[in-house]
Scaffold this active site. Structure first.
Site, mmCIF file in Angstrom:
data_model
loop_
_atom_site.group_PDB
_atom_site.id
_atom_site.type_symbol
_atom_site.label_atom_id
_atom_site.label_comp_id
_atom_site.label_asym_id
_atom_site.label_seq_id
_atom_site.Cartn_x
_atom_site.Cartn_y
_atom_site.Cartn_z
ATOM 1 N N LYS A 198 -32.903 -11.077 -3.985
ATOM 2 C CA LYS A 198 -32.871 -12.068 -5.076
ATOM 3 C C LYS A 198 -31.846 -13.164 -4.805
ATOM 4 O O LYS A 198 -32.024 -14.313 -5.240
ATOM 5 C CB LYS A 198 -32.611 -11.379 -6.413
ATOM 6 N N THR A 255 -30.614 -14.768 -11.556
ATOM 7 C CA THR A 255 -29.904 -15.421 -10.451
ATOM 8 C C THR A 255 -30.575 -16.719 -10.034
ATOM 9 O O THR A 255 -29.909 -17.656 -9.591
ATOM 10 C CB THR A 255 -29.814 -14.458 -9.247
#
Length: 339
Positions: A198, A255
């Site tokens: 991620k 994120t």
């Protein structure tokens, strides 16, 4: 079935006084006897005296119950004493995980917060633990969480992942409550892959947003990035459903879109034409995606897993492609079935 949590104290030692380690230590201290270890003696004294970690969490007051030390032996004894049912939480960067695990007492319980693959070896945390600390019970604590929000006591959900169900229970016992929800998972591989990949995808999304490509492009990157993450995880033995959970989709969305994301900021600044060296100087903190992107790609290639977004990010970080050229390369790929 998870057993009900009891009220017996769980001594917690957090190793590493960066933003995330300090934030989690602050939350643990509201429920458990907690000791935060800082490598630097001056930093430990400043935190203990002012009740602030001014470098990493400026302006956020830490609870009076949180003890702080630079004495590693004391920190190890706090959670590692025989029969103490203590828990170590490792808050170091991935580069220091191996060294830290090797110092833990035999038979102790530990979970790490760092996300990524180890540079050089290309190993995930659980693979490092098998080499560095085979007689320590280990797992990973992850999920969509910015340190500043955790430190302020804003609602957050995490997942404690280990093949050791009793260790997951211990982590829940130590940390679950108040503004912090902790779920358990038997899939440390999937949780670690989600946490590593991620960060790379957040750089890609930051580049797209910095180029003002629009919300459609952002949604496409997140969705196709999740597909890349899942392919790599399955190849490494993860469970598919993990990637639809907190450490997969949840952490990716946070994120890739959150303004507090350092990896997203890297992408935004790359799109603005700033050099990677200057960006890292400006950040002053570790952006794990910068250091793990190439390792993620190498691991994927070894397994025969296709990861075109990750490949584009690596090319931009190396300076081989300008951000606009990387986007063009992705958009001109051949049409194919989604699944």
């Amino acid at each position: 079935m998870t057993r009900p949590l009891d009220d017996l104290p769980v001594p917690v030692t957090v190793l590493g006084a960066g933003a995330w380690g300090t934030a989690l230590a602050a939350q643990a201290a509201t429920r458990q006897p907690t000791l935060l270890w800082a490598r630097d003696a001056a930093q430990a004294e400043a935190i203990a005296t002012t009740r602030l970690n001014q470098r990493y969490l400026p302006g956020i007051a830490l609870p009076a119950a949180l003890r702080v030390t630079a004495d590693l032996d004391a920190a190890l004894a706090h959670a590692g004493a025989p029969g103490a049912r203590g828990l170590f939480i490792i808050g170091t960067p991935m580069a220091a995980l191996r060294e830290t695990l090797a110092r833990l007492p035999e038979g102790s319980a530990a979970m790490w917060l760092c996300k990524g693959f180890e540079a050089g070896s290309g190993l995930l945390g659980h693979e490092i633990a098998l080499q560095a600390a085979p007689r320590v019970r280990t797992g990973v604590l992850s999920g969509p969480s910015f340190a500043q929000e955790v430190a302020r006591g804003q609602p957050t959900a995490l997942v404690a992942a280990s093949r050791d169900a009793a260790l997951c229970q211990a982590a829940m016992q130590a940390l679950h409550g108040g503004s912090l929800r902790v779920y358990s998972s038997p899939d440390p591989v999937g949780v670690e892959v989600g946490g590593a990949v991620k960060n790379v995808l957040a750089i890609a999304t930051g580049i797209a947003d910095g180029m003002a490509l629009g919300l459609n492009a952002r949604a496409a990157l997140i969705t196709r990035g999740l597909a890349e993450m899942t392919r790599l995880g399955l190849a490494l033995g993860a469970m598919a459903e993990t990637f639809m959970g907190l450490s997969g989709l949840g952490d990716l969305v946070l994120t890739a879109t959150g303004d507090l994301s350092r990896n997203r900021r890297v992408g935004l600044r790359l799109a603005a034409g700033v050099s990677l060296k200057q960006i890292l100087h400006e950040l002053g903190h570790v952006a794990e995606g910068v250091y793990s992107a190439e390792t993620v790609l190498n691991r994927a290639r070894t397994l025969g897993v296709e990861m075109p977004i990750t490949e584009a990010v690596v090319a931009v970080l190396r300076g081989e492609l300008a951000p606009r050229a990387a986007v063009a390369a992705l958009m001109t790929r051949e049409a194919r079935a989604e699944h």
